[in-house]
Design a protein around this motif. Sequence first.
Motif, mmCIF file in Angstrom:
data_model
loop_
_atom_site.group_PDB
_atom_site.id
_atom_site.type_symbol
_atom_site.label_atom_id
_atom_site.label_comp_id
_atom_site.label_asym_id
_atom_site.label_seq_id
_atom_site.Cartn_x
_atom_site.Cartn_y
_atom_site.Cartn_z
ATOM 1 N N MET A 118 0.800 -1.252 0.060
ATOM 2 C CA MET A 118 0.196 -0.046 0.025
ATOM 3 C C MET A 118 0.845 1.176 0.079
ATOM 4 O O MET A 118 1.911 1.242 0.486
ATOM 5 N N ASN B 52 0.118 5.062 0.914
ATOM 6 C CA ASN B 52 -1.075 5.548 1.878
ATOM 7 C C ASN B 52 -0.640 6.989 1.918
ATOM 8 O O ASN B 52 0.727 7.641 2.056
ATOM 9 N N GLU C 72 -1.639 10.897 3.759
ATOM 10 C CA GLU C 72 -2.549 11.478 4.714
ATOM 11 C C GLU C 72 -2.411 13.119 4.382
ATOM 12 O O GLU C 72 -1.662 13.445 3.713
ATOM 13 N N ARG D 87 -5.798 9.957 7.259
ATOM 14 C CA ARG D 87 -5.637 9.011 6.161
ATOM 15 C C ARG D 87 -6.596 9.266 5.107
ATOM 16 O O ARG D 87 -7.936 9.349 5.338
ATOM 17 N N SER E 50 -6.394 8.628 1.274
ATOM 18 C CA SER E 50 -6.307 8.080 -0.194
ATOM 19 C C SER E 50 -5.303 6.896 0.034
ATOM 20 O O SER E 50 -4.290 7.166 0.822
ATOM 21 N N THR E 51 -5.549 5.882 -0.806
ATOM 22 C CA THR E 51 -4.509 5.022 -0.952
ATOM 23 C C THR E 51 -4.414 4.185 -2.412
ATOM 24 O O THR E 51 -5.241 4.519 -3.024
ATOM 25 N N ALA F 86 -3.442 0.551 -3.683
ATOM 26 C CA ALA F 86 -2.814 -0.677 -2.831
ATOM 27 C C ALA F 86 -2.947 -1.654 -3.677
ATOM 28 O O ALA F 86 -4.094 -1.774 -4.554
#
Length: 199
Positions: A75, A77, A79, A85, A87-88, A90
């Motif tokens: 992932m 990541n 922030e 947090r 969005s990601t 992954a």
Amino acid sequence: NFATTVTNNIAGKLPLAGGTMTGAIANFTSTGIDDNASSTAVTIDSSGNVGVGQAPTAFANWKVLELKGGTAGAMLNFENSASTRVSTVAYDDGNDALRIQNFLANPITFETNNEERMRIDSSGNVGIGCTPSRNLDIQGTGDTLVSIVSPASNQSALFFGDTDSDSIGRVAYDNSDNSMRFTTNASEAMRIDSAGGVE
């Protein structure tokens, strides 16, 4: 002696535990960055490629950032400034799926040439060239065209239906005989043949 001189010089350059080192380290080489575990956590190779969890794979003329996933996946990541947090991107190892996730009620946008070209809003609507108000909106600044192309012996079609029958209605072009066919209630209702005749 020589060993004492080298030791004293190093001690003068490097901070004690908890200190801060500033300045450049010239001619520094390393096989990786150790996280005090039993294996190398991050590797930066001689080409500047970075591998997290393993040595990076080299691809000619590419710069690589490579993440080796755990049992759940890998992932990237993101922030915001409030450490939330948001969005990601992954890879889901269990489902062999790539996920692009926005955890806020905001769109995911795609841009080329410094202009937005497509967006998926928080309701899942897709807009190409616009902000969508329907499941799929396409807007252009001139002729706006959609192509459905199939091999010469197959059909190109649009299907209409409901959750009980997702193809109960359709508009299809049959490339094998160059006819346009219209289906309602799962039965062909009209056909226009290649000469323009209506059946």
